[in-house]
Design a protein around this motif. Sequence first.
Motif, PDB file in Angstrom:
ATOM      1  N   TRP A   2       0.856  -1.185   0.000  1.00 35.85           N
ATOM      2  CA  TRP A   2       0.000   0.000   0.000  1.00 35.85           C
ATOM      3  C   TRP A   2       0.889   1.231   0.000  1.00 35.85           C
ATOM      4  CZ3 TRP A   2      -0.994   4.318   2.950  1.00 35.85           C
ATOM      5  CH2 TRP A   2      -2.250   4.914   2.813  1.00 35.85           C
ATOM      6  N   GLN A   3       0.699   2.088  -1.025  1.00 37.65           N
ATOM      7  CA  GLN A   3       1.505   3.292  -1.143  1.00 37.65           C
ATOM      8  C   GLN A   3       0.585   4.480  -1.409  1.00 37.65           C
ATOM      9  OE1 GLN A   3       5.486   3.178  -1.250  1.00 37.65           O
ATOM     10  NE2 GLN A   3       4.423   1.811   0.151  1.00 37.65           N
ATOM     11  N   TYR A   4       0.357   5.273  -0.368  1.00 41.46           N
ATOM     12  CA  TYR A   4      -0.431   6.496  -0.478  1.00 41.46           C
ATOM     13  C   TYR A   4      -1.813   6.254  -1.108  1.00 41.46           C
ATOM     14  CZ  TYR A   4       4.207   8.362   0.371  1.00 41.46           C
ATOM     15  OH  TYR A   4       5.444   8.620   0.889  1.00 41.46           O
ATOM     16  N   GLY A   5      -2.482   5.217  -0.645  1.00 37.22           N
ATOM     17  CA  GLY A   5      -3.844   4.962  -1.077  1.00 37.22           C
ATOM     18  C   GLY A   5      -3.992   4.008  -2.237  1.00 37.22           C
ATOM     19  N   GLU A   6      -2.888   3.560  -2.815  1.00 38.97           N
ATOM     20  CA  GLU A   6      -2.930   2.629  -3.941  1.00 38.97           C
ATOM     21  C   GLU A   6      -2.131   1.368  -3.603  1.00 38.97           C
ATOM     22  OE1 GLU A   6      -4.705   3.218  -6.594  1.00 38.97           O
ATOM     23  OE2 GLU A   6      -5.212   5.322  -6.182  1.00 38.97           O
ATOM     24  N   TRP A   7      -2.579   0.235  -4.151  1.00 37.62           N
ATOM     25  CA  TRP A   7      -1.819  -1.011  -3.997  1.00 37.62           C
ATOM     26  C   TRP A   7      -0.849  -1.140  -5.155  1.00 37.62           C
ATOM     27  CZ3 TRP A   7      -1.688  -3.597   0.370  1.00 37.62           C
ATOM     28  CH2 TRP A   7      -2.742  -3.464   1.273  1.00 37.62           C
ATOM     29  N   LEU A  46      10.986  -2.379  -3.333  1.00 36.02           N
ATOM     30  CA  LEU A  46      10.124  -1.207  -3.295  1.00 36.02           C
ATOM     31  C   LEU A  46      10.855  -0.003  -2.705  1.00 36.02           C
ATOM     32  CD1 LEU A  46       7.060  -0.141  -3.519  1.00 36.02           C
ATOM     33  CD2 LEU A  46       6.956  -0.657  -1.078  1.00 36.02           C
ATOM     34  N   LYS A  47      11.644  -0.238  -1.653  1.00 29.80           N
ATOM     35  CA  LYS A  47      12.287   0.856  -0.921  1.00 29.80           C
ATOM     36  C   LYS A  47      13.672   1.214  -1.453  1.00 29.80           C
ATOM     37  CE  LYS A  47       8.948   1.524   1.956  1.00 29.80           C
ATOM     38  NZ  LYS A  47       8.174   2.769   1.920  1.00 29.80           N
ATOM     39  N   ALA A  61       6.043   0.405   8.296  1.00 30.34           N
ATOM     40  CA  ALA A  61       6.042  -0.848   7.538  1.00 30.34           C
ATOM     41  C   ALA A  61       4.672  -1.521   7.624  1.00 30.34           C
ATOM     42  CB  ALA A  61       7.131  -1.780   8.059  1.00 30.34           C
ATOM     43  N   MET A  62       4.028  -1.460   8.801  1.00 26.41           N
ATOM     44  CA  MET A  62       2.705  -2.064   8.938  1.00 26.41           C
ATOM     45  C   MET A  62       1.698  -1.392   8.016  1.00 26.41           C
ATOM     46  SD  MET A  62       2.147  -3.145  12.940  1.00 26.41           S
ATOM     47  CE  MET A  62       2.420  -1.528  13.664  1.00 26.41           C
ATOM     48  N   VAL A  63       1.813  -0.076   7.843  1.00 29.83           N
ATOM     49  CA  VAL A  63       0.928   0.625   6.914  1.00 29.83           C
ATOM     50  C   VAL A  63       1.164   0.132   5.494  1.00 29.83           C
ATOM     51  CG1 VAL A  63       0.359   2.875   5.918  1.00 29.83           C
ATOM     52  CG2 VAL A  63       0.713   2.656   8.371  1.00 29.83           C
ATOM     53  N   ASP A  64       2.440   0.029   5.097  1.00 24.44           N
ATOM     54  CA  ASP A  64       2.765  -0.422   3.741  1.00 24.44           C
ATOM     55  C   ASP A  64       2.270  -1.844   3.484  1.00 24.44           C
ATOM     56  OD1 ASP A  64       4.039   1.989   3.342  1.00 24.44           O
ATOM     57  OD2 ASP A  64       6.040   1.219   3.770  1.00 24.44           O
ATOM     58  N   MET A  65       2.267  -2.685   4.513  1.00 24.85           N
ATOM     59  CA  MET A  65       1.859  -4.087   4.344  1.00 24.85           C
ATOM     60  C   MET A  65       0.339  -4.254   4.350  1.00 24.85           C
ATOM     61  SD  MET A  65       4.765  -5.919   4.360  1.00 24.85           S
ATOM     62  CE  MET A  65       6.488  -5.635   4.810  1.00 24.85           C
ATOM     63  N   THR A  66      -0.365  -3.392   5.069  1.00 33.49           N
ATOM     64  CA  THR A  66      -1.793  -3.638   5.296  1.00 33.49           C
ATOM     65  C   THR A  66      -2.719  -2.551   4.775  1.00 33.49           C
ATOM     66  OG1 THR A  66      -1.871  -2.537   7.455  1.00 33.49           O
ATOM     67  CG2 THR A  66      -1.165  -4.845   7.426  1.00 33.49           C
TER      68      THR A  66
END
Length: 555
Positions: A2-7, A46-47, A61-66
């Motif tokens: 998940w990156q700024y509202g998009e998968w 990705l990073k 990281a949890m945000v990026d994963m979920t």
Amino acid sequence: FWQYGEWEEVRVDDLLPTLGNKLVYLSSPERNEFWSSLLEKAYAKLKGGYRALEMGYPHEAMVDMTGGVTEVFNLPLVSMNLPELLRNLLAKGALINCANGKGPLEQKNELGILFKHAYSMTAVERVNTSNGFVDLVRILNPWGNTEWTGPWSDINSGEWRTVSPEEQSRLNRVRREDGEFWMSVFDFQLNFDMVEVCHLTQALGEPGAGVKPWNCVMHHGDWVPNISAGGSHKSSLYWQNPQFLLDLTEVDFVPGNTTKTCSFIVALMQKYQRLRRIRVHLFLHIYPAHPKTTFLSSEDLLKIPPICYNHYSSGREVIIHSSLHPGRYIIIPSTSEPNQHGEFLLRVLTEPGNSATPAQKPTPHDVSLIKEPSYPHQAALPSLVSIRQLFNKHSDKKGSCKPLNLHRLLSEALQGGVLAGSEKYLSLEHCKSLVVLMDSHGIARLDWDDFETLWNKIRKWTDIFLVYDTNKTHHLEYREVEPALKAAGITVNDLLLQLVGLRYTEPDLTISYPGFLYLLMKLETMIHKFQAYDMMGQGTITISYSQWLHMTMYN
């Protein structure tokens, strides 16, 4: 991820780094289990590389994963019933990390807890013992091996002798040093001082039986400098920042609690903060509103104090997690200083039945003394409805827009507005580049979603162009280029400014309106590509950041 509202999909092969026939990075104790190693490789890609994963923030990281929303709090500041709080969080599917930051990195305290090390909380249980009920938490050390050695630990702990075999079976207690252990809530508070909570939303679908994630509404926006009137910071909340309407109607169901309130979480995330190396301090304000009010004027904001607000932060995301009585409220995201550029994502998490929508500005018939804010692009460009009609008119039968289609579309879009005449400076080469830079499918054409993203950028950049086109010639003077780029969130050095003069200006050293759009699109794309290879955000790959822009902009 998940990156700024998009998968965003990341593809990797199954070649993993090894040394001495052993995995160098993440590995499983099971010899045939590799999903975690492959996930780590994808995240590193990705990073920008494995080094970029060192010493990061688990909650990010949890945000990026979920796709969830995270908040971080210190345990000493938690005033409410901690076991009940933790149970409620886990019941909604939240992921919980915890750490002890009061000692040297990765060294143990006298009871086996590693300092500055991320642990996960996997359960909270009220356990029936021969001495009464005790609240326990189950903690996981993802490294394994090292565990808690105090009361309720796995090995040789006398406390477990007070618990019946049936109760231990209910808890799925495992008597081995596997990294997961139980401890009392009291000891948890003594040995951990920081908790990170990731609130799950419907982004992942139903996480599991009995888990009820939050409803989530997302809104993308941006702050554009020097577009609106100035004034005090509180007054400028009206002029420079969007407003969002929060309707709370469904009261929380909490057994035994007679306080009728509605829980919610508001999260404000600044986009591409590390990419642009610009620290913007974020504010969130929530104001009460009249039941019939959908927007607050500058006069309203001067009279009404906010009912909730955050302490400003330069972190990637700030949140307000609170509860209010049923009613109507206005959310205003802002920067700590006026005239700062930034793109943001606002997410509002509510219980089912509550909602958050962009606040509707008053129509001219509703306005008496309220001055309506306006944006320069509104006098220069068609509305979104009109541009959709133009897109349908100029795209092919499959709904795709090729460079020639885009040239015709933009040329027609500019006619009739204050930028009429500037379309003669729009070249087919500009449109070819815009298509290539915006094409997300690799097919050298834009579908509506790609074009709408491009159009939103054009509207924002048009605002900036019209502000700095002080002579109203549809061209930027060379001296105005640097402040205009800065208003768009891009800082360049003298060498790059010289390059802009050589490569992107007309013979009279001015930049036309189409040339300005092309320049910003080129810069933004090259910065994104650089960031993909920038290890740990240090501003270097095998060449410096400035060399990268110098090299790529000349192509």
